[in-house]
Write an enzyme that holds these catalytic residues in place. Structure first.
Site, PDB file in Angstrom:
ATOM      1  N   ASP A   1      -2.332   6.387   6.523  1.00  0.00           N
ATOM      2  CA  ASP A   1      -3.390   5.437   6.012  1.00  0.00           C
ATOM      3  C   ASP A   1      -3.528   4.537   6.566  1.00  0.00           C
ATOM      4  O   ASP A   1      -1.904   3.768   7.032  1.00  0.00           O
ATOM      5  CB  ASP A   1      -2.212   4.699   3.864  1.00  0.00           C
ATOM      6  CG  ASP A   1      -3.629   4.273   3.534  1.00  0.00           C
ATOM      7  OD1 ASP A   1      -4.499   3.986   4.105  1.00  0.00           O
ATOM      8  OD2 ASP A   1      -3.399   3.584   2.722  1.00  0.00           O
TER       9      ASP A   1
ATOM     10  N   TRP B   1       1.071  -1.401  -0.143  1.00  0.00           N
ATOM     11  CA  TRP B   1      -0.154  -0.032  -0.024  1.00  0.00           C
ATOM     12  C   TRP B   1       0.770   1.350   0.025  1.00  0.00           C
ATOM     13  O   TRP B   1       0.568   2.213  -0.624  1.00  0.00           O
ATOM     14  CB  TRP B   1      -0.676  -0.198   0.937  1.00  0.00           C
ATOM     15  CG  TRP B   1      -1.831  -1.055   0.844  1.00  0.00           C
ATOM     16  CD1 TRP B   1      -2.107  -2.217   1.723  1.00  0.00           C
ATOM     17  CD2 TRP B   1      -2.670  -0.872  -0.047  1.00  0.00           C
ATOM     18  NE1 TRP B   1      -3.492  -3.102   0.655  1.00  0.00           N
ATOM     19  CE2 TRP B   1      -3.556  -2.240  -0.623  1.00  0.00           C
ATOM     20  CE3 TRP B   1      -3.559  -0.032  -1.073  1.00  0.00           C
ATOM     21  CZ2 TRP B   1      -5.553  -2.185  -1.142  1.00  0.00           C
ATOM     22  CZ3 TRP B   1      -4.373  -0.732  -2.065  1.00  0.00           C
ATOM     23  CH2 TRP B   1      -5.015  -1.201  -1.980  1.00  0.00           C
TER      24      TRP B   1
ATOM     25  N   LYS C   1     -13.174  -2.063   5.608  1.00  0.00           N
ATOM     26  CA  LYS C   1     -12.696  -2.240   6.198  1.00  0.00           C
ATOM     27  C   LYS C   1     -12.932  -2.556   7.917  1.00  0.00           C
ATOM     28  O   LYS C   1     -13.800  -3.627   8.333  1.00  0.00           O
ATOM     29  CB  LYS C   1     -11.157  -2.461   6.327  1.00  0.00           C
ATOM     30  CG  LYS C   1      -9.390  -3.220   5.359  1.00  0.00           C
ATOM     31  CD  LYS C   1     -10.560  -2.208   4.498  1.00  0.00           C
ATOM     32  CE  LYS C   1      -8.954  -2.954   3.042  1.00  0.00           C
ATOM     33  NZ  LYS C   1      -8.524  -1.830   2.508  1.00  0.00           N
TER      34      LYS C   1
HETATM   35  C1  LIG Z   1      -7.928  -1.421   1.292  1.00  0.00           C
HETATM   36  C2  LIG Z   1      -7.076  -0.681   1.300  1.00  0.00           C
HETATM   37  C3  LIG Z   1      -6.720   0.735   0.261  1.00  0.00           C
HETATM   38  C4  LIG Z   1      -7.955   1.316  -1.125  1.00  0.00           C
HETATM   39  O1  LIG Z   1      -8.274   1.826  -0.634  1.00  0.00           O
HETATM   40  P1  LIG Z   1      -9.649   1.554  -2.116  1.00  0.00           P
HETATM   41  O2  LIG Z   1      -9.180   3.272  -2.949  1.00  0.00           O
HETATM   42  O3  LIG Z   1     -11.003   2.886  -0.768  1.00  0.00           O
HETATM   43  O4  LIG Z   1     -10.216   0.769  -3.089  1.00  0.00           O
HETATM   44  C5  LIG Z   1      -5.483   1.662   0.032  1.00  0.00           C
HETATM   45  N1  LIG Z   1      -4.644   1.571   1.432  1.00  0.00           N
HETATM   46  C6  LIG Z   1      -5.261   0.616   2.634  1.00  0.00           C
HETATM   47  C7  LIG Z   1      -3.893   1.072   3.590  1.00  0.00           C
HETATM   48  C8  LIG Z   1      -6.366   0.064   2.255  1.00  0.00           C
HETATM   49  O5  LIG Z   1      -6.003  -1.796   2.796  1.00  0.00           O
END
Ligand SMILES: *Cc1c(COP(=O)(O)O)cnc(C)c1O
Length: 368
Positions: free
Chosen positions: A175, A100, A199
């Site tokens: 994040d 991520w 989540k």
């Molecule tokens: C699931 C997730 C995302 C994804 O974001 P979307 O744009 O809503 O698909 C971003 N960062 C982390 C750490 C995640 O677990």
């Protein structure tokens, strides 16, 4: 009984929340309307929004100097929206700890004038966290970005870094999509936190941004108005139509969280204690076994996302089929990592983790 759902996201929602939403679907509190059918500017929805915001502020102990924004676009949109609002045409620092934060740094390169990798755990295969004392922070950076829980690699910051102690005045951006509301946040160390809701907070479509007021008002001229944090804040998240259903569902989830109890603990403290016990139960099953393996260093293992492998991967399909037959769903690992992954978000009860542990032990006994 419903099966136990270990999905990494969109993920399980507390059954009590789903039941309440179902009961209120056609007629919210005698209004004659469902929540999805209401004007976002009507008194009914405004009351839903205000309660959700107040409950979140209380649960996460968000200080008055922070604005809570209910946005759309998900975590990935924030990868662009954060540099559009906070980079100030200067340098930004990233700490790369998994898939991520890798995505975040790549997107920031489109908008930030200078993007710098302060540290990376890539050489470890993302099984450890680089010690903050070793981070190469830029002088005068506009912000430092970390992913505080790496959903795919199962790596979590158990403590947020203290940038001031590292000699930096830059605001920390986290994040926290996959562990928000699973544990308290130390706001004295944070400038901005963002999280997709799917989540731990409710359905996909809502993105939470919690940002310190003094960081607003510096967006780049090309920043879309609907994504300008100051514009969103000045309009109480209603510059344009907000994700009303997502806000309502998150509000029901906040209410559920406030009611949680573990011993003498309530609310977020109760949820944190339960999450800690759930993760311990699973790691304590995996670690002594030579049949299963988790490669993440003990000091940064995620409480929310537990990737693990069968030592003999030819048994993966049999493992997943047996799990499904027992009502243990969505245990297949992310395609980039392989193996298995059990996500133990707030909605997962201890009984679900116990059922998984019982299955792991039985599968090992019958295949070892
Ligand atoms: C699931 C997730 C995302 C994804 O974001 P979307 O744009 O809503 O698909 C971003 N960062 C982390 C750490 C995640 O677990």
């Amino acid at each position: 009984m419903r099966p136990y759902n270990f999905s990494a996201g969109p993920a399980a929602i507390p059954e009590a929340v789903l039941q309440r939403a179902a009961a209120e679907m056609l007629d919210w509190h005698g209004s004659g309307m469902g929540v999805m059918e209401m004007s976002h500017r009507g008194k009914e929805f405004i009351s839903i929004y205000e309660q959700a915001e107040a409950d979140l502020r209380e649960l996460l102990a968000v200080p008055p100097a922070f604005k809570i924004l209910f946005m759309q676009g998900g975590g990935l949109a924030e990868n662009a929206i954060v540099p559009l609002n906070l980079s100030r045409a200067g340098a930004v620092d990233f700490v790369i700890t998994g898939a991520w934060s890798q995505k975040s740094v790549k997107e920031a390169r489109k908008y930030a004038a200078e993007v710098h990798t302060a540290a990376s755990a890539e050489a470890s295969g993302f099984t450890s966290l680089p010690d903050p004392a070793s981070w190469q922070l830029s002088r005068g950076a506009s912000y430092v970005h970390i992913c505080s829980n790496e959903t795919i690699h199962g790596v979590e910051f158990h403590q947020l870094p203290d940038l001031r102690a590292l000699g930096s005045d830059a605001p920390l951006v986290i994040d926290c999509s996959s562990h928000i509301a699973s544990r308290p946040i130390d706001w004295s160390r944070v400038g901005l936190a963002f999280a997709g809701a799917q989540k731990n907070l409710g359905p996909a479509g809502l993105t939470l941004v919690i940002v310190r007021e003094d960081l607003l008002g510096h967006a780049l001229p090309i920043c879309p108005s609907a994504f300008n944090y100051q514009t969103v804040a000045e309009n109480q998240s209603m510059f344009n139509t907000p994700p009303t259903w997502g806000i309502y569902m998150a509000g029901l989830t906040f209410d559920w969280l406030k009611q949680q109890r573990e011993g003498d603990l309530t609310g977020l403290a109760a949820i944190e204690a339960r999450n800690s016990a759930k993760a311990q139960l699973l790691y304590d099953c995996i670690d002594p076994s030579s049949f299963y393996v988790n490669k993440v260093a003990a000091n940064c293992r995620s409480r929310m996302n537990v990737p693990f492998f069968l030592a003999d991967e030819s048994r993966n399909d049999a493992f997943l089929a047996g799990a499904k037959a027992r009502g243990l769903l969505q245990l297949k690992g992310h395609k980039s990592v392989g193996g298995m992954r059990a996500s133990l978000y707030n909605a997962m009860p201890i009984a679900g983790v116990q059922a998984l542990v019982d299955y792991l032990q039985e599968f090992e006994r019958s295949h070892a």
